[in-house]
Design a protein around this motif. Structure first.
Motif, PDB file in Angstrom:
ATOM      1  N   LYS A  46       0.866  -1.137   0.040  1.00  0.00           N
ATOM      2  CA  LYS A  46       0.122   0.083   0.210  1.00  0.00           C
ATOM      3  C   LYS A  46       0.960   1.311   0.170  1.00  0.00           C
ATOM      4  O   LYS A  46       1.729   1.354   0.683  1.00  0.00           O
ATOM      5  CB  LYS A  46      -1.054  -0.094   1.171  1.00  0.00           C
ATOM      6  CG  LYS A  46      -1.877  -1.065   1.191  1.00  0.00           C
ATOM      7  CD  LYS A  46      -2.810  -1.155   2.406  1.00  0.00           C
ATOM      8  CE  LYS A  46      -3.626  -2.269   2.488  1.00  0.00           C
ATOM      9  NZ  LYS A  46      -4.568  -2.269   3.889  1.00  0.00           N
ATOM     10  N   ALA A  49      -1.439   7.917  -1.722  1.00  0.00           N
ATOM     11  CA  ALA A  49      -1.287   8.542  -3.106  1.00  0.00           C
ATOM     12  C   ALA A  49      -0.724   9.833  -3.087  1.00  0.00           C
ATOM     13  O   ALA A  49      -0.353  10.353  -4.114  1.00  0.00           O
ATOM     14  CB  ALA A  49      -2.911   8.490  -3.503  1.00  0.00           C
ATOM     15  N   ASP A 140       2.662   1.350 -11.828  1.00  0.00           N
ATOM     16  CA  ASP A 140       1.421   0.979 -11.319  1.00  0.00           C
ATOM     17  C   ASP A 140       1.073  -0.618 -11.596  1.00  0.00           C
ATOM     18  O   ASP A 140       0.491  -1.081 -10.783  1.00  0.00           O
ATOM     19  CB  ASP A 140       0.183   1.943 -11.627  1.00  0.00           C
ATOM     20  CG  ASP A 140       0.383   3.269 -11.156  1.00  0.00           C
ATOM     21  OD1 ASP A 140       0.566   3.266 -10.126  1.00  0.00           O
ATOM     22  OD2 ASP A 140       0.014   4.329 -11.789  1.00  0.00           O
ATOM     23  N   ASP A 173      -1.112  -5.050  -5.717  1.00  0.00           N
ATOM     24  CA  ASP A 173      -0.434  -4.046  -5.102  1.00  0.00           C
ATOM     25  C   ASP A 173      -0.781  -2.648  -5.662  1.00  0.00           C
ATOM     26  O   ASP A 173      -0.885  -2.745  -6.794  1.00  0.00           O
ATOM     27  CB  ASP A 173       1.023  -4.613  -4.779  1.00  0.00           C
ATOM     28  CG  ASP A 173       1.280  -5.878  -4.370  1.00  0.00           C
ATOM     29  OD1 ASP A 173       0.519  -5.857  -3.237  1.00  0.00           O
ATOM     30  OD2 ASP A 173       1.572  -6.739  -4.797  1.00  0.00           O
ATOM     31  N   ASP A 174      -0.418  -1.783  -4.686  1.00  0.00           N
ATOM     32  CA  ASP A 174      -0.563  -0.274  -5.348  1.00  0.00           C
ATOM     33  C   ASP A 174       0.623  -0.014  -6.508  1.00  0.00           C
ATOM     34  O   ASP A 174       0.247   0.507  -7.548  1.00  0.00           O
ATOM     35  CB  ASP A 174      -0.524   0.609  -4.181  1.00  0.00           C
ATOM     36  CG  ASP A 174      -1.862   0.529  -3.641  1.00  0.00           C
ATOM     37  OD1 ASP A 174      -2.887   0.077  -3.996  1.00  0.00           O
ATOM     38  OD2 ASP A 174      -1.929   0.978  -2.417  1.00  0.00           O
TER      39      ASP A 174
END
Length: 326
Positions: A46, A49, A140, A173-174
């Motif tokens: 994680k 952002a 990403d 996953d992020d």
């Protein structure tokens, strides 16, 4: 019923279909249960952002702490064969010193540290140091991996675990880290983009260790603090020197403390100085390209050993050479 010469009754055919359907349902059940268990019990990567920005469709970390936490806790194989090192910058140490000591280019160091806003190192800052040449990127998804490989013109096999596994499809996953071997970055953050545009015009005159940088330093002869108007690059005697940029030679002779020196005038008001040469290979008025040899490394003039003193000027104003070459 006959299949390839073997008689099979309708009953046997129905039983085979039943078993095949049962096997298919079992595979689907294992797939679903495995992904549900992974989603519940396996911790995903994680990333906040707000810790990164999107540049040309790719994430670039602006938070040093968040990025280093990702590096330290990253659970997947990068395909490097060795771990990434994290180095704390010491007083007086430059990124060039770290790169040379680890036998990598400054490009590799820049790519591995997307949070850098300047190439002037600060004491105490921590940086990621790959152990081989290439581009480390946080991406990403696997589509970004494909896009970046196209942008880099990458032909080699992409190493490391960047695809989601069969039991991790429900717990994506992020961010995934990917290493592209033996290439230079094509996208950098907004802070360094201007430097990269300038850098594409110039080249380093020689390869070597930067022993003295631009700015105030202790003069080895005068034994006090004095301004050093360029960088010193250590190399073996008679190492060929190339122009940082094409241009016309305006001086090729002995110049006071610089010893045998070449000065080249370039477009846009730029001029470069190459001091302490062992041998001069050009004369005043010569036009030189970046592939030409203008001199050989030496220790003439006021020098403590074989090296090249390199200075850049624009319209007579001295500029830090590390804004142009690395």
């Amino acid at each position: 019923m006959i299949i390839r010469g073997f008689p099979i009754t309708n009953y046997q055919a129905r039983e085979m279909k039943k078993y095949l359907l049962g096997l298919l349902l079992m595979i689907v059940a294992v797939f679903l249960i495995g992904n549900i268990i992974a989603a519940i019990f396996i911790e995903r990567i994680k990333v906040n952002a707000e810790s990164y920005i999107i540049k040309d469709g790719f994430p670039f970390f602006k938070s040093e702490g968040e990025y280093l936490h990702l590096i330290r806790s990253y659970p997947y194989d990068l395909g490097l064969g060795t771990n990434l090192n994290i180095h704390r910058m010491r007083r007086g140490e430059s990124y060039w010193n770290v790169a040379m000591r680890n036998n990598i280019s400054i490009d590799t160091l820049i790519a591995a540290n997307p949070f850098l806003t300047s190439l002037l190192a600060k004491e105490g800052i921590e940086i990621v140091v790959p152990q081989e040449e290439g581009v480390l990127m946080a991406l990403d998804n696997f589509y970004d991996v494909w896009r970046m490989s196209k942008k880099l013109g990458y032909k080699d096999k992409i190493r490391g675990e960047y695809f989601p596994s069969i039991f991790r499809l429900f717990s994506l996953d992020d961010i995934r880290l990917v290493f592209f071997k033996a290439v230079k970055p094509e996208v950098v953050n907004n802070h360094l983009e201007g430097l990269y545009k300038i850098r594409k015009i110039f080249q380093s005159p020689i390869k070597g260790y930067y022993t003295s940088l631009y700015g105030t330093r202790i003069d080895p002869f005068l034994h006090g603090k004095h301004f050093h108007n360029g960088i010193d690059i250590r190399a073996r005697t008679r190492t060929p020197i190339h122009p940082a940029r094409k241009g016309i030679v305006t001086l090729s002779k002995w110049l006071d403390g610089y010893g045998k020196t070449v000065i080249i005038q370039h477009r846009d008001g730029y001029a470069t100085v190459y001091g302490h040469c062992h041998t001069l290979k050009v004369k005043k008025g010569d036009w030189v390209e970046q592939s030409n040899i203008i001199g050989l490394v030496g220790s003439t003039g006021r020098s403590t050993g074989p090296h090249l003193h390199f200075t850049i000027m624009r319209h007579g104003r001295i500029i830090d050479p590390l804004r142009f070459i690395w």
